[in-house]
Write a protein that holds these residues in place. Structure first.
Motif, PDB file in Angstrom:
ATOM      1  N   PHE A  44       0.747  -1.124  -0.051  1.00 56.78           N
ATOM      2  CA  PHE A  44      -0.130   0.009   0.118  1.00 56.78           C
ATOM      3  C   PHE A  44       0.865   1.139  -0.085  1.00 56.78           C
ATOM      4  O   PHE A  44       1.479   1.649   0.935  1.00 56.78           O
ATOM      5  CB  PHE A  44      -0.880   0.121   1.087  1.00 56.78           C
ATOM      6  CG  PHE A  44      -2.057   0.946   0.864  1.00 56.78           C
ATOM      7  CD1 PHE A  44      -3.084   0.658   0.281  1.00 56.78           C
ATOM      8  CD2 PHE A  44      -2.161   2.400   1.792  1.00 56.78           C
ATOM      9  CE1 PHE A  44      -4.290   1.357   0.407  1.00 56.78           C
ATOM     10  CE2 PHE A  44      -3.145   2.894   1.734  1.00 56.78           C
ATOM     11  CZ  PHE A  44      -4.271   2.534   1.211  1.00 56.78           C
ATOM     12  N   VAL A  45       1.005   1.843  -1.038  1.00 58.09           N
ATOM     13  CA  VAL A  45       1.638   3.121  -1.154  1.00 58.09           C
ATOM     14  C   VAL A  45       0.920   4.465  -0.980  1.00 58.09           C
ATOM     15  O   VAL A  45      -0.099   4.555  -1.813  1.00 58.09           O
ATOM     16  CB  VAL A  45       2.403   3.221  -2.496  1.00 58.09           C
ATOM     17  CG1 VAL A  45       3.213   4.319  -2.727  1.00 58.09           C
ATOM     18  CG2 VAL A  45       3.035   1.945  -2.873  1.00 58.09           C
ATOM     19  N   TYR A  46       0.969   4.892   0.059  1.00 52.16           N
ATOM     20  CA  TYR A  46       0.233   6.140   0.544  1.00 52.16           C
ATOM     21  C   TYR A  46       0.944   7.648   0.520  1.00 52.16           C
ATOM     22  O   TYR A  46       1.633   7.676   0.952  1.00 52.16           O
ATOM     23  CB  TYR A  46      -0.403   5.924   2.040  1.00 52.16           C
ATOM     24  CG  TYR A  46      -1.147   6.971   2.668  1.00 52.16           C
ATOM     25  CD1 TYR A  46      -2.516   7.439   1.956  1.00 52.16           C
ATOM     26  CD2 TYR A  46      -0.793   7.673   3.778  1.00 52.16           C
ATOM     27  CE1 TYR A  46      -3.134   8.513   2.346  1.00 52.16           C
ATOM     28  CE2 TYR A  46      -1.441   8.547   4.151  1.00 52.16           C
ATOM     29  CZ  TYR A  46      -2.719   9.085   3.722  1.00 52.16           C
ATOM     30  OH  TYR A  46      -3.622  10.034   4.035  1.00 52.16           O
ATOM     31  N   LEU A  47       0.314   8.479  -0.437  1.00 48.74           N
ATOM     32  CA  LEU A  47       0.514   9.668  -0.324  1.00 48.74           C
ATOM     33  C   LEU A  47       0.263  10.515   0.871  1.00 48.74           C
ATOM     34  O   LEU A  47      -1.065  10.788   0.705  1.00 48.74           O
ATOM     35  CB  LEU A  47       0.123  10.376  -1.716  1.00 48.74           C
ATOM     36  CG  LEU A  47       0.740  11.708  -1.973  1.00 48.74           C
ATOM     37  CD1 LEU A  47       2.290  11.741  -1.810  1.00 48.74           C
ATOM     38  CD2 LEU A  47       0.051  12.317  -3.255  1.00 48.74           C
ATOM     39  N   SER A  48       0.948  10.973   1.800  1.00 55.25           N
ATOM     40  CA  SER A  48       0.699  11.746   2.907  1.00 55.25           C
ATOM     41  C   SER A  48       1.055  13.106   2.910  1.00 55.25           C
ATOM     42  O   SER A  48       0.970  13.678   1.748  1.00 55.25           O
ATOM     43  CB  SER A  48       1.203  11.034   4.216  1.00 55.25           C
ATOM     44  OG  SER A  48       0.674  11.772   5.366  1.00 55.25           O
ATOM     45  N   SER A  49       1.813  13.700   4.097  1.00 53.65           N
ATOM     46  CA  SER A  49       2.131  15.115   3.721  1.00 53.65           C
ATOM     47  C   SER A  49       3.317  15.352   4.959  1.00 53.65           C
ATOM     48  O   SER A  49       3.480  14.809   5.930  1.00 53.65           O
ATOM     49  CB  SER A  49       0.993  15.865   4.079  1.00 53.65           C
ATOM     50  OG  SER A  49       1.332  17.319   4.145  1.00 53.65           O
ATOM     51  N   MET A  50       4.085  16.189   4.497  1.00 58.83           N
ATOM     52  CA  MET A  50       5.010  16.694   5.362  1.00 58.83           C
ATOM     53  C   MET A  50       4.521  17.212   6.557  1.00 58.83           C
ATOM     54  O   MET A  50       3.388  17.756   6.453  1.00 58.83           O
ATOM     55  CB  MET A  50       6.194  17.473   4.656  1.00 58.83           C
ATOM     56  CG  MET A  50       7.190  18.234   5.507  1.00 58.83           C
ATOM     57  SD  MET A  50       7.936  19.688   4.940  1.00 58.83           S
ATOM     58  CE  MET A  50       8.996  18.768   3.756  1.00 58.83           C
ATOM     59  N   GLY A  51       5.290  16.906   7.780  1.00 54.43           N
ATOM     60  CA  GLY A  51       4.814  17.450   8.973  1.00 54.43           C
ATOM     61  C   GLY A  51       3.761  16.767   9.618  1.00 54.43           C
ATOM     62  O   GLY A  51       3.130  17.060  10.639  1.00 54.43           O
ATOM     63  N   VAL A  52       3.212  15.693   9.102  1.00 53.27           N
ATOM     64  CA  VAL A  52       2.016  14.843  10.010  1.00 53.27           C
ATOM     65  C   VAL A  52       2.788  14.140  11.156  1.00 53.27           C
ATOM     66  O   VAL A  52       3.964  13.827  11.374  1.00 53.27           O
ATOM     67  CB  VAL A  52       1.807  13.490   9.093  1.00 53.27           C
ATOM     68  CG1 VAL A  52       0.988  12.607   9.949  1.00 53.27           C
ATOM     69  CG2 VAL A  52       1.152  14.224   7.888  1.00 53.27           C
ATOM     70  N   SER A  53       1.874  14.623  12.096  1.00 53.46           N
ATOM     71  CA  SER A  53       2.351  14.193  13.649  1.00 53.46           C
ATOM     72  C   SER A  53       1.088  13.948  14.513  1.00 53.46           C
ATOM     73  O   SER A  53       0.109  14.140  14.062  1.00 53.46           O
ATOM     74  CB  SER A  53       3.346  15.289  14.220  1.00 53.46           C
ATOM     75  OG  SER A  53       2.650  16.236  14.736  1.00 53.46           O
ATOM     76  N   PRO A  54       1.256  13.296  15.723  1.00 55.91           N
ATOM     77  CA  PRO A  54       0.073  13.206  16.538  1.00 55.91           C
ATOM     78  C   PRO A  54      -0.602  14.371  16.884  1.00 55.91           C
ATOM     79  O   PRO A  54      -1.770  14.584  17.532  1.00 55.91           O
ATOM     80  CB  PRO A  54       0.540  12.448  17.768  1.00 55.91           C
ATOM     81  CG  PRO A  54       1.677  11.713  17.243  1.00 55.91           C
ATOM     82  CD  PRO A  54       2.315  12.627  16.139  1.00 55.91           C
ATOM     83  N   ASN A  55       0.156  15.530  16.954  1.00 54.89           N
ATOM     84  CA  ASN A  55      -0.423  16.782  17.259  1.00 54.89           C
ATOM     85  C   ASN A  55      -0.734  18.001  16.208  1.00 54.89           C
ATOM     86  O   ASN A  55      -0.384  19.187  16.225  1.00 54.89           O
ATOM     87  CB  ASN A  55       0.993  17.567  18.171  1.00 54.89           C
ATOM     88  CG  ASN A  55       1.269  16.558  19.322  1.00 54.89           C
ATOM     89  OD1 ASN A  55       0.180  16.001  19.983  1.00 54.89           O
ATOM     90  ND2 ASN A  55       2.364  16.351  19.516  1.00 54.89           N
ATOM     91  N   GLY A  56      -1.336  17.421  15.220  1.00 50.85           N
ATOM     92  CA  GLY A  56      -1.818  18.048  14.320  1.00 50.85           C
ATOM     93  C   GLY A  56      -2.708  19.432  14.513  1.00 50.85           C
ATOM     94  O   GLY A  56      -3.538  19.324  15.427  1.00 50.85           O
ATOM     95  N   LEU A  57      -2.108  20.565  13.980  1.00 51.89           N
ATOM     96  CA  LEU A  57      -2.788  21.761  14.473  1.00 51.89           C
ATOM     97  C   LEU A  57      -4.215  22.171  13.664  1.00 51.89           C
ATOM     98  O   LEU A  57      -4.774  23.047  13.944  1.00 51.89           O
ATOM     99  CB  LEU A  57      -1.740  23.144  14.238  1.00 51.89           C
ATOM    100  CG  LEU A  57      -0.538  22.618  15.068  1.00 51.89           C
ATOM    101  CD1 LEU A  57       0.474  24.021  15.004  1.00 51.89           C
ATOM    102  CD2 LEU A  57      -0.815  22.638  16.531  1.00 51.89           C
TER     103      LEU A  57
END
Length: 205
Positions: A91-104
């Motif tokens: 599974f090749v998933y396109l996410s995003s820079m800066g993803v973290s548990p504390n998304g603003l």
């Protein structure tokens, strides 16, 4: 935009399986792919367009699309194989820079949840986290992102000139063609399985 004719010209088959768990599972079981690319996402503009046309804007939120459809697809991949003796497709998933548990914001929160769904699915995965995606080869119009990319690249052009080559490589924008090459390269690399790939490694070598 209808991309059917574009794919047809390149010899690619277009499948229109509805985004429903059982229907998606049946299609994946029938096709038995080795790789599944999940390159989906929505925007606030698309939500407004849907509402303006009389549709339910809830179907075009980050929670519904960026997270919800990603989870549906990765779960269908796992369900499409029989028992633990068979491995689901990568599974090749396109996410995003800066993803973290504390998304603003809602976008980052949905992307974090989507990544967690992929990581916890049991399927082999490659998660890509690009920075700003810009360039004339994008199909949709995003003027703020285009200008943001130009400003970003100008700033990091100076950083590069001052010796910050690796920092500039990480944060400069990428266009859709460069990103596509990186995703295919990673998908065909067994060493990239079960990995999260950051922006600096999604640029042309």
């Amino acid at each position: 935009k209808d991309l059917g004719p574009v794919f047809d010209e390149q010899g690619a088959a277009v499948d229109q399986t509805p985004w429903e768990p059982e229907a998606m599972r049946e299609t994946l079981e029938r096709l038995s792919p080795q790789l599944v690319f999940c390159l989906i996402g929505t925007t606030k503009a698309r939500k407004k367009e849907l509402e303006a046309s009389g549709g339910d804007g809830a179907n075009a939120t980050y929670e519904a699309v960026d997270y919800g459809l990603t989870k549906l697809l990765v779960d269908a991949c796992v369900a499409s194989v029989e028992g633990p003796s068979q491995e689901p497709p990568r599974f090749v998933y396109l996410s995003s820079m800066g993803v973290s548990p504390n998304g603003l914001n809602a976008y980052m929160q949905a992307r974090y949840k989507a990544e967690q769904a992929v990581l916890q699915s049991g399927a082999p995965y490659t998660i890509a986290r690009p920075g700003i995606i810009t360039g004339d080869d994008r199909d949709d119009s995003r003027p703020l992102e285009q200008w943001g990319g130009k400003i970003n690249d100008a700033v990091f052009g100076v950083v590069r000139a001052l010796g910050g080559r690796e920092l500039a490589k990480k944060y400069r924008s990428t266009d859709a063609a460069e990103l596509a090459r990186a995703l295919v390269r990673l998908a065909l690399d067994e060493g990239a399985s079960h990995s999260i790939v950051e922006a600096q490694d999604l640029k042309d070598p």
